[in-house]
Design a protein around this motif. Structure first.
Motif, PDB file in Angstrom:
ATOM      1  N   ARG A   1      47.241  57.018  36.825  1.00  9.93           N
ATOM      2  CA  ARG A   1      46.860  56.349  35.576  1.00  9.93           C
ATOM      3  C   ARG A   1      46.242  55.121  35.704  1.00  9.93           C
ATOM      4  N   GLU A   2      46.943  54.229  36.280  1.00 10.02           N
ATOM      5  CA  GLU A   2      46.202  52.948  36.575  1.00 10.02           C
ATOM      6  C   GLU A   2      45.081  53.026  37.208  1.00 10.02           C
ATOM      7  N   LEU A   3      44.885  53.877  38.272  1.00  9.38           N
ATOM      8  CA  LEU A   3      43.725  53.953  38.981  1.00  9.38           C
ATOM      9  C   LEU A   3      42.528  54.548  37.940  1.00  9.38           C
ATOM     10  N   ARG A   4      42.864  55.351  37.279  1.00  5.46           N
ATOM     11  CA  ARG A   4      41.975  55.908  36.172  1.00  5.46           C
ATOM     12  C   ARG A   4      41.408  54.843  35.116  1.00  5.46           C
ATOM     13  N   ASN A   5      42.557  54.100  34.634  1.00  5.93           N
ATOM     14  CA  ASN A   5      42.116  52.939  33.888  1.00  5.93           C
ATOM     15  C   ASN A   5      41.185  51.825  34.461  1.00  5.93           C
ATOM     16  N   ARG A   6      41.465  51.450  35.841  1.00  2.97           N
ATOM     17  CA  ARG A   6      40.656  50.578  36.446  1.00  2.97           C
ATOM     18  C   ARG A   6      39.214  51.040  36.815  1.00  2.97           C
ATOM     19  N   LEU A   7      39.193  52.243  37.126  1.00  2.51           N
ATOM     20  CA  LEU A   7      37.871  52.900  37.409  1.00  2.51           C
ATOM     21  C   LEU A   7      37.051  52.749  36.254  1.00  2.51           C
TER      22      LEU A   7
ATOM     23  N   PHE B   1      44.484  46.645  41.569  1.00  9.90           N
ATOM     24  CA  PHE B   1      45.065  47.801  41.934  1.00  9.90           C
ATOM     25  C   PHE B   1      45.966  47.743  43.172  1.00  9.90           C
ATOM     26  N   VAL B   2      45.448  47.171  44.273  1.00 12.26           N
ATOM     27  CA  VAL B   2      45.702  47.164  45.691  1.00 12.26           C
ATOM     28  C   VAL B   2      46.792  45.918  45.677  1.00 12.26           C
ATOM     29  N   ALA B   3      46.595  44.714  44.741  1.00 10.03           N
ATOM     30  CA  ALA B   3      47.606  43.704  45.127  1.00 10.03           C
ATOM     31  C   ALA B   3      48.997  43.918  44.929  1.00 10.03           C
ATOM     32  N   PRO B   4      49.607  44.529  43.960  1.00 10.92           N
ATOM     33  CA  PRO B   4      51.150  45.009  43.829  1.00 10.92           C
ATOM     34  C   PRO B   4      51.741  45.412  45.100  1.00 10.92           C
ATOM     35  N   GLY B   5      50.899  46.089  45.837  1.00  8.14           N
ATOM     36  CA  GLY B   5      51.479  46.834  47.055  1.00  8.14           C
ATOM     37  C   GLY B   5      51.352  45.948  48.301  1.00  8.14           C
ATOM     38  N   LEU B   6      50.851  44.539  48.251  1.00  5.20           N
ATOM     39  CA  LEU B   6      50.727  43.734  49.292  1.00  5.20           C
ATOM     40  C   LEU B   6      52.021  42.484  49.310  1.00  5.20           C
ATOM     41  N   HIS B   7      52.162  42.038  50.118  1.00  2.00           N
ATOM     42  CA  HIS B   7      53.237  41.028  50.439  1.00  2.00           C
ATOM     43  C   HIS B   7      52.496  39.528  50.240  1.00  2.00           C
ATOM     44  N   LYS B   8      53.004  38.612  50.204  1.00  2.00           N
ATOM     45  CA  LYS B   8      52.704  37.696  49.726  1.00  2.00           C
ATOM     46  C   LYS B   8      51.670  37.072  50.807  1.00  2.00           C
ATOM     47  N   LYS B   9      52.159  36.904  52.015  1.00  2.00           N
ATOM     48  CA  LYS B   9      51.058  36.368  53.268  1.00  2.00           C
ATOM     49  C   LYS B   9      49.811  37.234  53.181  1.00  2.00           C
ATOM     50  N   GLU B  10      50.039  38.662  53.142  1.00  2.00           N
ATOM     51  CA  GLU B  10      48.804  39.658  52.919  1.00  2.00           C
ATOM     52  C   GLU B  10      47.998  39.307  51.672  1.00  2.00           C
ATOM     53  N   LYS B  11      48.380  38.955  50.606  1.00  2.00           N
ATOM     54  CA  LYS B  11      47.721  38.510  49.394  1.00  2.00           C
ATOM     55  C   LYS B  11      46.884  37.146  49.818  1.00  2.00           C
ATOM     56  N   LYS B  12      47.339  36.275  50.611  1.00  2.00           N
ATOM     57  CA  LYS B  12      46.696  35.004  51.074  1.00  2.00           C
ATOM     58  C   LYS B  12      45.534  35.471  51.785  1.00  2.00           C
ATOM     59  N   TYR B  13      45.881  36.162  52.872  1.00  2.00           N
ATOM     60  CA  TYR B  13      44.893  36.456  53.838  1.00  2.00           C
ATOM     61  C   TYR B  13      43.595  37.204  53.358  1.00  2.00           C
ATOM     62  N   SER B  14      43.876  38.255  52.378  1.00  2.00           N
ATOM     63  CA  SER B  14      42.942  38.710  51.706  1.00  2.00           C
ATOM     64  C   SER B  14      42.098  38.137  51.043  1.00  2.00           C
TER      65      SER B  14
END
Length: 316
Positions: free
Chosen positions: A23-29, A117-130
């Protein structure tokens, strides 16, 4: 009441059922597509200005002048005219240019929707790098596109100069715009090469020493790419493209060397106070259990009837 109930049911770690993810993917698309449609409709009113922005520099470099006196001033008398072929070509061209402008100018919206959509599944360090890679990759791509835009007139003049004298060249506008788009994308991606090397170094795939050891082959490859991408008789255009990529490559190599030294210092210092040390999982021989001798008595056992109340002991 319904919104508050949904907030209470939300997992504190951001986990959701598969249906909620879809549902979230549909809304963001839908939000990203809506932004593309809105910007495309707005760009349709300015599609002529967009076309002229890309074609005017080329036309000024290779276009036919209005008088034969001006045309005679050219080196070989050749020139080119931008033309349209077909009755429906102006409509399809306007639609294509508007859609391309819509996708490009609405990129901050749909890129943010993708990130959200992708950020909630990332760790804090992964968010900083991305976020760091996006912040560095977007200007690099724009820089490559800018070099393509500045190089195209010189390239067009070099190609037109190969034509026989006193012959005019007709350049279909749709083919010319496709060529400009490909050049911008190729140049933009070529400027992303140092960012890819940094990513491989941070992932432990490529060391800075090995990256720097490739400098001869990298300089040769970048020079050949610049020569093919800018087929001009003068070396200035080729160096204008190759030199920035050389600088970016050596900057990526220096960053990788510094990062490797930082990793070596951290490994030499050992785990920090808030980190667990590595466990030694090497199997060891177990001593044989000493058998109970016949003269050794076992601990005294409680009598069957002791400490019983109404026929039950403490356990039962």
């Amino acid at each position: 009441m319904l919104k508050s109930a949904r907030k209470q049911e939300t997992d504190p770690e951001g986990r959701m059922p598969l249906v909620e993810h879809l549902r979230e993917l549909r809304n963001r698309l839908a939000k990203g597509l809506l932004a593309v449609v809105v910007v495309t409709i707005a760009a349709a009113f300015f599609y002529r200005d967009i076309i002229e922005f890309f074609t005017n520099p080329i036309l000024q470099a290779v276009g036919c002048e209005s008088s034969f006196a001006e045309l005679a001033k050219r080196r070989d008398g050749t020139c080119a005219r931008i033309v349209l072929n077909g009755l429906l070509t102006p409509f399809t061209l306007a639609l294509k240019v508007s859609l391309m402008a819509g996708v490009a100018f609405s990129s901050p919206v749909w890129l943010y929707q993708l990130w959200a959509f992708v950020a909630p599944g990332l760790h804090k360090k992964e968010k900083k790098y991305s976020l760091s890679f996006v912040a560095a990759g977007f200007p690099l791509f724009l820089g490559g596109g800018f070099f393509a835009y500045k190089t195209l007139p010189t390239m067009a003049a070099a190609m037109i100069s190969l034509s026989p004298a006193d012959l005019d060249n007709q350049l279909p506008l749709d083919d010319l715009l496709d060529l400009i788009t490909r050049m911008v994308v190729v140049f933009g991606l070529s400027f992303e090469m140092p960012l890819l090397l940094v990513l491989l170094n941070l992932g432990g795939v490529l060391s800075g020493r090995r990256m720097l050891g490739w400098w001869r082959g990298m300089i040769l490859g970048i020079t050949v790419f610049a020569a093919v991408a800018t087929p001009s008789t003068e070396p200035i255009s080729m160096l204008a493209l190759a030199a920035p990529i050389w600088v970016l490559y050596f900057a990526a190599a220096v960053f990788a060397l510094v990062n490797d030294r930082r990793k070596a210092r951290i490994e030499a210092a050992g785990p920090g106070d808030d980190e667990a040390s590595e466990l030694d999982l090497t199997p060891e021989a177990i001593d044989e259990i000493e058998p109970v001798s016949s003269g050794r008595s076992l601990p005294a056992q409680a009598s069957p009837d002791r400490d019983r109340v109404n026929g039950y002991d403490d356990i039962t």
